[in-house]
Design an enzyme around this catalytic site. Structure first.
Site, PDB file in Angstrom:
ATOM      1  N   GLU A 177      -6.885   4.760   7.951  1.00 45.48           N
ATOM      2  CA  GLU A 177      -6.635   6.174   7.626  1.00 45.48           C
ATOM      3  C   GLU A 177      -7.863   6.793   6.965  1.00 45.48           C
ATOM      4  OE1 GLU A 177      -2.936   5.630   5.549  1.00 45.48           O
ATOM      5  OE2 GLU A 177      -1.944   5.201   7.454  1.00 45.48           O
TER       6      GLU A 177
ATOM      7  N   ASN B 175       0.867  -1.185   0.000  1.00 43.81           N
ATOM      8  CA  ASN B 175       0.000   0.000   0.000  1.00 43.81           C
ATOM      9  C   ASN B 175       0.900   1.229   0.000  1.00 43.81           C
ATOM     10  OD1 ASN B 175      -1.834   2.021   0.456  1.00 43.81           O
ATOM     11  ND2 ASN B 175      -2.299   1.427   2.568  1.00 43.81           N
ATOM     12  N   TRP B 176       0.984   1.876  -1.162  1.00 47.91           N
ATOM     13  CA  TRP B 176       1.899   3.023  -1.283  1.00 47.91           C
ATOM     14  C   TRP B 176       1.319   4.290  -0.656  1.00 47.91           C
ATOM     15  CZ3 TRP B 176       4.199   2.806  -6.964  1.00 47.91           C
ATOM     16  CH2 TRP B 176       4.949   1.628  -7.094  1.00 47.91           C
ATOM     17  N   LYS B 177       0.048   4.241  -0.292  1.00 45.63           N
ATOM     18  CA  LYS B 177      -0.619   5.435   0.256  1.00 45.63           C
ATOM     19  C   LYS B 177      -0.419   6.610  -0.713  1.00 45.63           C
ATOM     20  CE  LYS B 177       0.153   3.518   4.783  1.00 45.63           C
ATOM     21  NZ  LYS B 177       0.081   3.724   6.219  1.00 45.63           N
TER      22      LYS B 177
ATOM     23  N   GLU C  46      -5.384  -4.939  10.811  1.00 51.21           N
ATOM     24  CA  GLU C  46      -4.375  -3.899  10.973  1.00 51.21           C
ATOM     25  C   GLU C  46      -4.674  -3.100  12.242  1.00 51.21           C
ATOM     26  OE1 GLU C  46      -2.458  -2.870   6.931  1.00 51.21           O
ATOM     27  OE2 GLU C  46      -4.132  -1.533   7.256  1.00 51.21           O
TER      28      GLU C  46
ATOM     29  N   GLY D 230       2.210   2.351  10.647  1.00 54.09           N
ATOM     30  CA  GLY D 230       3.128   3.470  10.436  1.00 54.09           C
ATOM     31  C   GLY D 230       3.842   3.927  11.697  1.00 54.09           C
TER      32      GLY D 230
ATOM     33  N   HIS E 150      -9.594   1.145   5.096  1.00 54.45           N
ATOM     34  CA  HIS E 150      -8.303   1.381   5.762  1.00 54.45           C
ATOM     35  C   HIS E 150      -8.517   2.372   6.911  1.00 54.45           C
ATOM     36  CE1 HIS E 150      -4.189   2.618   6.477  1.00 54.45           C
ATOM     37  NE2 HIS E 150      -3.802   1.548   5.799  1.00 54.45           N
TER      38      HIS E 150
ATOM     39  N   SER F 143       3.306  -2.043  10.420  1.00 57.59           N
ATOM     40  CA  SER F 143       4.763  -2.026  10.622  1.00 57.59           C
ATOM     41  C   SER F 143       5.432  -3.348  10.237  1.00 57.59           C
ATOM     42  CB  SER F 143       5.104  -1.621  12.054  1.00 57.59           C
ATOM     43  OG  SER F 143       4.638  -0.298  12.314  1.00 57.59           O
TER      44      SER F 143
ATOM     45  N   GLY G 243       2.723  -1.216   4.325  1.00 57.83           N
ATOM     46  CA  GLY G 243       2.717   0.194   3.965  1.00 57.83           C
ATOM     47  C   GLY G 243       4.127   0.696   3.693  1.00 57.83           C
ATOM     48  N   GLY G 244       4.727   1.320   4.700  1.00 47.91           N
ATOM     49  CA  GLY G 244       6.040   1.952   4.548  1.00 47.91           C
ATOM     50  C   GLY G 244       7.091   1.067   3.892  1.00 47.91           C
TER      51      GLY G 244
HETATM   52  C1  PEP Z   1      -0.903   0.186   6.012  1.00 45.65           C
HETATM   53  O1  PEP Z   1      -0.976   1.359   5.728  1.00 45.65           O
HETATM   54  O2  PEP Z   1      -1.782  -0.600   5.617  1.00 45.65           O
HETATM   55  C2  PEP Z   1       0.227  -0.258   6.812  1.00 45.65           C
HETATM   56  C3  PEP Z   1       0.190  -1.446   7.321  1.00 45.65           C
HETATM   57  O3  PEP Z   1       1.252   0.651   6.988  1.00 45.65           O
HETATM   58  P1  PEP Z   1       2.675   0.329   7.672  1.00 45.65           P
HETATM   59  O4  PEP Z   1       3.166  -0.974   7.113  1.00 45.65           O
HETATM   60  O5  PEP Z   1       3.541   1.476   7.257  1.00 45.65           O
HETATM   61  O6  PEP Z   1       2.451   0.234   9.130  1.00 45.65           O
END
Ligand code: PEP
Length: 254
Positions: free
Chosen positions: A97, A9-11, A164, A170, A95, A209, A230-231
């Site tokens: 966010e 997930n590049w956001k 999640e 994040g 999600h 994470s 994500g990251g």
């Molecule tokens: C996400 O945004 O779905 C996510 C899991 O982010 P991160 O891996 O950066 O925690």
């Protein structure tokens, strides 16, 4: 035995040039990779470019959100037929966010899931609790309510669910493998009670994470069928390492 799925997930990250370079590098790093499904979810603006870049590779394309209506006066929104035209196989829905920044509710997410399924696009339903809810001992009840509410009227196929925990997204503070396994097990049991045998075929991902350093711990659990990243999905080498490790760990549902 469910085929592992690793989603990036590049956001709201990535220019055209960065997306192009990423895919070129990823394809080289993943050459010969076979028994893991890999999906990239770039921002809408990059979908067409990434679609063209992944071309004939086995990498899937996904979007980060969609509107429930096919078309109409919904300024700023994108529809499912539009995603389908760009060969999107998956769409991330609910999600945290979007729940917190845009105010998406379970009812809104449920409509999107029904619409995605009716078009044959696989919804990736995200669920998870805040730290406050967890600390109050309400984590499991909260997450299972999200699952039931968001799947109101939905089918078990096509469907992926990502657990999640909000406090792990994040933050660099990943859930322990035991915490992730406990919630994924509860979700699996809820799915089996809702859908009988079909509930055993829904892939369950852990997200929060995830990195190349911890992915194998999650996948060693019999309850995780992959990860939503994500990251760590923004660096081709790190993401490729996550995929490579997923290849070596059998994911089995019970
Ligand atoms: C996400 O945004 O779905 C996510 C899991 O982010 P991160 O891996 O950066 O925690």
């Amino acid at each position: 035995m469910l085929r592992p799925l690793i989603m990036g997930n590049w956001k709201m990250n990535g220019t055209l040039a960065e997306g192009r370079a990423f895919v070129r590098q990823l394809c080289t790093l993943l050459e010969g990779s076979s028994n893991v499904d890999v999906c990239l979810c770039p921002p809408f603006t990059l979908l067409q470019e990434i679609r063209d870049q992944i071309g004939l590779t086995a990498i899937f394309l996904g979007a980060q959100n969609v509107h429930h209506a096919d078309k109409g006066a919904f300024t700023g929104e994108v529809s499912i037929p539009m995603l389908q035209e760009l060969d999107c196989t998956y769409v991330i829905l609910g999600h945290s966010e979007r729940r917190s920044y845009v105010g998406e509710t379970d009812a809104m997410i449920a409509r999107k899931i029904l619409a995605a399924q009716s078009w044959g696009i696989t919804p990736v339903l995200c669920v998870g609790e805040s730290l406050e809810v967890r600390d109050n001992g309400e984590g499991e009840r909260h997450v299972l309510a999200q699952v039931r509410n968001c799947l109101d009227g939905a089918q078990a196929e096509p469907l992926v669910i990502a657990y999640e925990p909000i406090w792990a997204i994040g933050t660099g503070r990943a859930a322990s493998t035991a915490q992730a396994a406990q919630m994924l097990k509860a979700i699996r049991e809820a799915l089996v009670s809702m859908y009988k045998d079909a509930g055993a075929s829904v892939r369950l991902l852990y997200g929060g994470s995830v990195t190349a350093a911890n992915i194998s711990e999650y996948l060693a659990s019999e309850y995780a069928n992959g990860a939503l990243v994500g990251g760590a999905s923004l660096q081709a080498e790190e993401f490729a390492s996550i995929v490579r490790q997923a290849e070596t760990v059998p994911c089995i549902t019970k």
